[in-house]
Design an enzyme around this catalytic site. Structure first.
Site, mmCIF file in Angstrom:
data_model
loop_
_atom_site.group_PDB
_atom_site.id
_atom_site.type_symbol
_atom_site.label_atom_id
_atom_site.label_comp_id
_atom_site.label_asym_id
_atom_site.label_seq_id
_atom_site.Cartn_x
_atom_site.Cartn_y
_atom_site.Cartn_z
ATOM 1 C CG ASN A 141 -2.062 1.259 1.471
ATOM 2 O OD1 ASN A 141 -1.979 2.155 0.555
ATOM 3 N ND2 ASN A 141 -2.525 1.459 2.783
ATOM 4 C CE LYS B 240 0.198 2.864 4.897
ATOM 5 N NZ LYS B 240 -0.118 3.326 6.528
ATOM 6 C CG HIS C 294 -5.544 2.198 5.454
ATOM 7 N ND1 HIS C 294 -5.037 2.999 5.980
ATOM 8 C CD2 HIS C 294 -4.772 0.868 5.058
ATOM 9 C CE1 HIS C 294 -4.122 2.712 6.375
ATOM 10 N NE2 HIS C 294 -3.875 1.604 5.704
ATOM 11 C CD GLU D 74 -2.956 5.821 6.606
ATOM 12 O OE1 GLU D 74 -2.981 5.393 4.913
ATOM 13 O OE2 GLU D 74 -1.691 4.948 8.175
ATOM 14 C CD GLU E 264 -4.099 -2.013 7.256
ATOM 15 O OE1 GLU E 264 -2.397 -2.398 6.410
ATOM 16 O OE2 GLU E 264 -4.054 -1.399 7.147
ATOM 17 N N GLY F 211 2.226 2.003 10.754
ATOM 18 C CA GLY F 211 3.543 2.499 10.838
ATOM 19 C C GLY F 211 4.262 2.769 12.268
ATOM 20 C CB SER G 86 4.540 -2.398 12.444
ATOM 21 O OG SER G 86 4.838 -0.939 12.904
HETATM 22 P P1 13P Z 1 3.359 0.747 8.019
HETATM 23 O O1 13P Z 1 3.380 -1.321 7.203
HETATM 24 O O2 13P Z 1 3.710 1.226 7.760
HETATM 25 O O3 13P Z 1 2.626 0.097 9.558
HETATM 26 O O4 13P Z 1 1.337 0.126 7.362
HETATM 27 C C1 13P Z 1 1.188 -0.518 6.835
HETATM 28 C C2 13P Z 1 -0.718 -0.203 6.502
HETATM 29 O O5 13P Z 1 -1.579 0.518 6.573
HETATM 30 C C3 13P Z 1 -0.784 -0.969 4.943
HETATM 31 O O6 13P Z 1 -1.823 -0.627 4.761
#
Ligand code: 13P
Length: 274
Positions: free
Chosen positions: A9, A11, A95, A97, A172, A178, A217
């Protein structure tokens, strides 16, 4: 046995030049890898580029969201059928976010899942609890409501189509995204098994087939342990998806874990690890 799936992803990252070198490096590092499935979900503006560079390779591509509407006066929205025109296979929906930034409810996410399925694409439906919910011990309740939004919130014909096309669930935990602090393999396994159990209440066969991938992560260092869990069918990767080295290492580990479990099955004739 479910085939492992590793999805990057991206982002809000990338530009034409960086994408070109990241994708070229991935194509070359993964060209001999066939034991798992791989994909990258890119910003809408780069779907065309992803299609141009990835068509004919063993890496699929997709988008990071889709509107709950098909067309009309919804300025700045992008529909699932528009996304489908770029040869994509996957669309991430719900997601955390997006849920946070746009105050997106489970119901709205479920409507988006429906549009994705109707366009013939595979939704990667994200679920997961926040740190507060985790600390309050309500994680399973939160995830249950997120899953019920699709097992009970989709029209019967849409759910039937989803079973045909496939849905991917991404667990997730928000506190792991992150943060550098991934869920432990047993925490992930516990939640994945719980999710599969919820789906089994609606359809046992589908629950066996559905891929439940883990995000938060995941790195080349912890991927093998997480991906070895029986109900962890792959990974949704954020930060490490921006490095061809890291992402390809995770993809290769996913393939190796699958092969180990296949060998175990063949050698021992008993229930495989995966
Ligand atoms: P990270 O791998 O940076 O923790 O992000 C995970 C994520 O949000 C994938 O959609």
């Amino acid at each position: 046995m479910r085939r492992k799936l590793v999805v990057g992803n991206w982002k809000l990252n990338g530009n034409l030049a960086k994408n070109q070198s990241l994708i070229s490096a991935l194509v070359s590092k993964l060209k001999a890898e066939h034991a798992a499935d791989y994909a990258v979900c890119v910003p809408f503006t780069y779907l065309f580029q992803a299609q141009a560079l990835l068509a004919g390779t063993n890496i699929s591509w997709g988008a990071q969201n889709a509107s709950q509407f098909e067309s009309g006066a919804y300025t700045s929205s992008i529909s699932a059928s528009m996304i489908a025109e770029f040869g994509c296979q996957y669309v991430i929906i719900g997601h955390s976010e997006r849920r946070t930034l746009s105050n997106e409810s489970n119901q709205k996410a479920a409507r988006r899942v429906a549009r994705v399925v109707e366009s013939g694409l595979i939704p990667i439906y994200c679920v997961g609890e926040t740190l507060e919910e985790h600390n309050a011990g309500t994680s399973k309740n939160v995830v249950k409501n997120q899953i019920i939004a699709i097992t009970h919130g989709l029209e019967d014909d849409v759910f039937a189509r989803a079973k045909e096309i496939g849905i991917v669930i991404a667990y997730e935990p928000v506190w792991a995204i992150g943060s550098g602090q991934a869920a432990t393999p047993s925490q992930a396994q516990d939640m994945h098994l719980f999710i599969r159990g919820l789906i089994a209440k609606v359809d046992k066969d589908f629950a066996e087939k559905i891929k439940i991938i883990y995000g938060g992560s995941m790195t080349p260092h912890n991927a093998a342990a997480l991906l070895s869990m029986a109900d962890v069918d792959g990974g949704l990767i954020g930060r490490c998806a921006l490095s061809a080295d890291d992402f390809s290492k995770i993809c290769i580990v996913a393939g190796k874990v699958s092969q180990v479990s296949l060998t175990n099955m063949a050698d021992n004739g008993k229930k495989a690890l995966i």
